[in-house]
Motif scaffolding. Structure first.
Motif, PDB file in Angstrom:
ATOM      1  N   SER A 179       1.413 -11.633 -54.593  1.00  0.00           N
ATOM      2  CA  SER A 179       2.021 -10.333 -54.278  1.00  0.00           C
ATOM      3  C   SER A 179       1.006  -9.200 -54.459  1.00  0.00           C
ATOM      4  CB  SER A 179       3.244 -10.101 -55.155  1.00  0.00           C
ATOM      5  OG  SER A 179       2.885 -10.104 -56.524  1.00  0.00           O
TER       6      SER A 179
ATOM      7  N   GLU B  41       2.327 -22.598 -57.802  1.00  0.00           N
ATOM      8  CA  GLU B  41       3.488 -21.879 -58.324  1.00  0.00           C
ATOM      9  C   GLU B  41       3.395 -21.859 -59.849  1.00  0.00           C
ATOM     10  OE1 GLU B  41       8.357 -22.087 -58.307  1.00  0.00           O
ATOM     11  OE2 GLU B  41       7.208 -23.498 -57.110  1.00  0.00           O
TER      12      GLU B  41
ATOM     13  N   VAL C 269       9.110 -20.098 -51.794  1.00  0.00           N
ATOM     14  CA  VAL C 269       8.908 -19.416 -53.072  1.00  0.00           C
ATOM     15  C   VAL C 269       8.403 -18.001 -52.809  1.00  0.00           C
ATOM     16  CG1 VAL C 269       7.679 -19.527 -55.257  1.00  0.00           C
ATOM     17  CG2 VAL C 269       8.327 -21.629 -54.115  1.00  0.00           C
ATOM     18  N   SER C 270       8.861 -17.057 -53.604  1.00  0.00           N
ATOM     19  CA  SER C 270       8.433 -15.673 -53.410  1.00  0.00           C
ATOM     20  C   SER C 270       6.975 -15.502 -53.838  1.00  0.00           C
ATOM     21  CB  SER C 270       9.325 -14.731 -54.220  1.00  0.00           C
ATOM     22  OG  SER C 270       9.017 -14.824 -55.579  1.00  0.00           O
ATOM     23  N   PRO C 271       6.270 -14.538 -53.241  1.00  0.00           N
ATOM     24  CA  PRO C 271       4.861 -14.308 -53.592  1.00  0.00           C
ATOM     25  C   PRO C 271       4.674 -13.868 -55.046  1.00  0.00           C
ATOM     26  CG  PRO C 271       5.411 -13.186 -51.542  1.00  0.00           C
ATOM     27  CD  PRO C 271       6.669 -13.736 -52.089  1.00  0.00           C
ATOM     28  N   ASP C 272       5.752 -13.448 -55.691  1.00  0.00           N
ATOM     29  CA  ASP C 272       5.641 -13.047 -57.094  1.00  0.00           C
ATOM     30  C   ASP C 272       5.419 -14.242 -58.009  1.00  0.00           C
ATOM     31  OD1 ASP C 272       6.026 -10.412 -56.433  1.00  0.00           O
ATOM     32  OD2 ASP C 272       8.211 -10.526 -56.682  1.00  0.00           O
ATOM     33  N   LYS C 273       5.737 -15.438 -57.542  1.00  0.00           N
ATOM     34  CA  LYS C 273       5.595 -16.639 -58.363  1.00  0.00           C
ATOM     35  C   LYS C 273       4.402 -17.496 -57.956  1.00  0.00           C
ATOM     36  CE  LYS C 273      10.269 -17.443 -59.960  1.00  0.00           C
ATOM     37  NZ  LYS C 273      11.281 -18.489 -60.132  1.00  0.00           N
TER      38      LYS C 273
END
Length: 114
Positions: free
Chosen positions: A42, A18, A2-6
């Motif tokens: 992020s 998440e 999962v991206s750090p934005d989520k």
């Protein structure tokens, strides 16, 4: 992965989870400790790259609450609720005892008349 934005990170206990809606500016609450000291991963990575100090969650978690008044507020809410329940129980017991007394008195009066 999962991206750090989520991914949201709690600054109090260090829990990571998440999020469903990663929109910026939204107030988030940690599902473990219930505090609102939450940042997106992020944002934390950007701060670390800029040279800021690492988040407090990277160190050992604090032994007690950060704000001593915070725990007292929780206890005060429970104390008020307990007081209200006890007050209602006392009123109910009093109502019951008054009813018993009135019934006994009525029986006495009825038996004396006959």
């Amino acid at each position: 992965m999962v991206s750090p934005d989520k991914i949201a990170v709690c600054l109090s206990c260090g829990n990571e989870w998440e999020v469903k809606d990663p929109s910026p500016g939204k107030k988030r609450k940690c599902p473990v400790c219930g505090k609102y000291r939450v940042k997106m991963k992020s944002e934390i990575l950007k701060e670390q790259k800029a040279g800021a100090a690492p988040p407090p969650a990277a160190a050992a978690p604090p032994a007690g609450p950060e704000d001593p008044g915070e725990e007292e507020e929780k206890d005060a809410g429970g104390g008020i609720l307990l007081y209200a329940v006890l007050l209602l129980a006392a009123i109910g017991a009093g109502w019951f005892l008054v009813g018993v007394f009135r019934r006994r008195r009525a029986k006495k009066r009825y038996s004396e008349e006959n």
